[in-house]
Design a protein around this motif. Sequence first.
Motif, PDB file in Angstrom:
ATOM      1  N   ASN B  61       0.871  -1.198   0.000  1.00  0.00           N
ATOM      2  CA  ASN B  61       0.000   0.000   0.000  1.00  0.00           C
ATOM      3  C   ASN B  61       0.902   1.241   0.000  1.00  0.00           C
ATOM      4  N   LYS B 113      -8.932   1.310   6.729  1.00  0.00           N
ATOM      5  CA  LYS B 113      -9.624   0.045   6.467  1.00  0.00           C
ATOM      6  C   LYS B 113      -8.981  -0.673   5.270  1.00  0.00           C
ATOM      7  N   LYS B 114      -8.694   0.117   4.231  1.00  0.00           N
ATOM      8  CA  LYS B 114      -8.109  -0.452   3.018  1.00  0.00           C
ATOM      9  C   LYS B 114      -6.692  -0.971   3.311  1.00  0.00           C
ATOM     10  N   ARG B 116      -5.554  -1.999   6.102  1.00  0.00           N
ATOM     11  CA  ARG B 116      -5.679  -3.216   6.907  1.00  0.00           C
ATOM     12  C   ARG B 116      -5.965  -4.425   5.988  1.00  0.00           C
ATOM     13  N   SER B 117      -6.922  -4.240   5.076  1.00  0.00           N
ATOM     14  CA  SER B 117      -7.281  -5.384   4.212  1.00  0.00           C
ATOM     15  C   SER B 117      -6.155  -5.700   3.224  1.00  0.00           C
ATOM     16  N   ASP B 118      -5.438  -4.664   2.742  1.00  0.00           N
ATOM     17  CA  ASP B 118      -4.291  -4.896   1.841  1.00  0.00           C
ATOM     18  C   ASP B 118      -3.204  -5.704   2.556  1.00  0.00           C
ATOM     19  N   LEU B 120      -3.528  -7.640   5.279  1.00  0.00           N
ATOM     20  CA  LEU B 120      -3.965  -9.012   5.596  1.00  0.00           C
ATOM     21  C   LEU B 120      -4.088  -9.864   4.336  1.00  0.00           C
ATOM     22  N   GLY B 121      -4.337  -9.202   3.218  1.00  0.00           N
ATOM     23  CA  GLY B 121      -4.488  -9.931   1.956  1.00  0.00           C
ATOM     24  C   GLY B 121      -3.165 -10.211   1.279  1.00  0.00           C
TER      25      GLY B 121
END
Lengths: 223, 270
Positions: B61, B113-114, B116-118, B120-121
């Motif tokens: 990110n 939020k993004k 975090r998801s980036d 974890l992904g």
Amino acid sequence: MDNVIIAKDLSLSYSNNETIINKATFSISSGSFVFITGASGSGKSTLLKSLFGALNPKQGSLVVGGVELNGVSRSKLNFLRRHLGIVFQDYKLVKEWSIEKNIMLPLLINGYVKSVALNQVEKLLKHVRLNHQTGKYPFELSGGEQQRVAMARALAHNPILILADEPTGNLDEYSSQLIWNLLEGANNQLKTTVIVVTHHIPKSLNVDYKHFHIEYGSIHEVR
Amino acid sequence: MKSVKNHLSLVVALLSILFSMQVFFIVERSIDAYKVNLSNNYSVIAVSKKELSSDEFKGINKIISNAEELSPDSVIKRLTSDMKSTNVELLKLTLPKFYKLSLTYYPTPQEIKKLRSDLLGSGSITKVEDFSHNHDTVYKLLLLFKKVVALFAIVVLIVTVLLIFKELRIWQYKHNERMTIMGLFGAALWLRSAVLFRLAIVDALVASFLAFGVFMYLSSSAWVAEQFNNIGINVLIFNPIEDFLIILGVAITISILLASLIVLGHKEEA
């Protein structure tokens, strides 16, 4: 002698469509002194308004100083007005301007250099016997004096035509006489055409004048 | 005196617009400076199964400016008082990697939020602590402050516009007579309106220079500087060139618009 005003089948009305002047045909030759009389509401001021383009003819033709006023463009109207001198019963002086600046207005509009215009204003103030009132504002003068300022303004640029709407209507006898003298002088000495709308034609006038009378929308040449 | 009165009403109306506009700019700058301050103190903790470089994090990110690996020694020390050194080394190898991630700017809750998801992904990261509750509270407070100031500026603008329209009617009445008289003697539109435009431009210049003086004073005021220092930021209150040009531009535009409305609304009477 050339005609400075030519009206043919001229009809005038305001927005309510009531005809004030109905199909009038007349002409006024250059250098003449003309009185227009009529009862209150007969249409004499309306006719005068049409002569300086404040009211567009409803029908017919009205040529003033060579300019057709029916459907005239703003630029042509401005051109014509620069060669007219207009005097109103309520003087129409700019309140926030000194009397010199008021008199100077047509000179500056006609492109005079300021120093030349100032010189001319000085002469005019003497001519209308107001040279002792220099630097004053219109509200500091009496009605008669204000009308003399308006007269000086009308004469300033040597107009081809002076239009006066009841110029002595609000004045005392002394001031009225001064105004008539000034109008006479312009006509006699400068050969300026003078058209005066009035209720009463003064008796002590030293000019050969024409007289139109308006009644029921028609214009009759009385003299 | 009369001349001062003629100018004062428009100058005051213009000044209130210029003031609310510049105050809005100062608040914007303060919030931006405060965000930089917050972003310096804000970081996200990520737990990874394998070792990751700073560039690898940046690839996940773009908001990530730096990744610093946290040493597990202090934790291990507490757990391993009776352990042999070989076991400690073994434990170290099995422990996941902890990273403190610094960000380029203070992000919005959506960006967090993004992120975090980036993270974890990405495959290797197993846990992310973004302290979102604290972050959201501070961020919402900033947004609220910004909205309140914007609302205040809009209210001032509306009130001032109403004042200007009232002033417009007075001007229309005042100038109509002069313009009509000039028109009767054949003055062209530009000549009839020249006084009005001159007055409008003079008022715009007066209001701009007054605003310039006040904001220059404020920007050199020790008291004002102290208020910003107290919240740990340093803000440019007034840029004497850029801000002045904006103020001048706004003032002249409003004045000319006002004068044009009067000229367009002028009806000749005889």
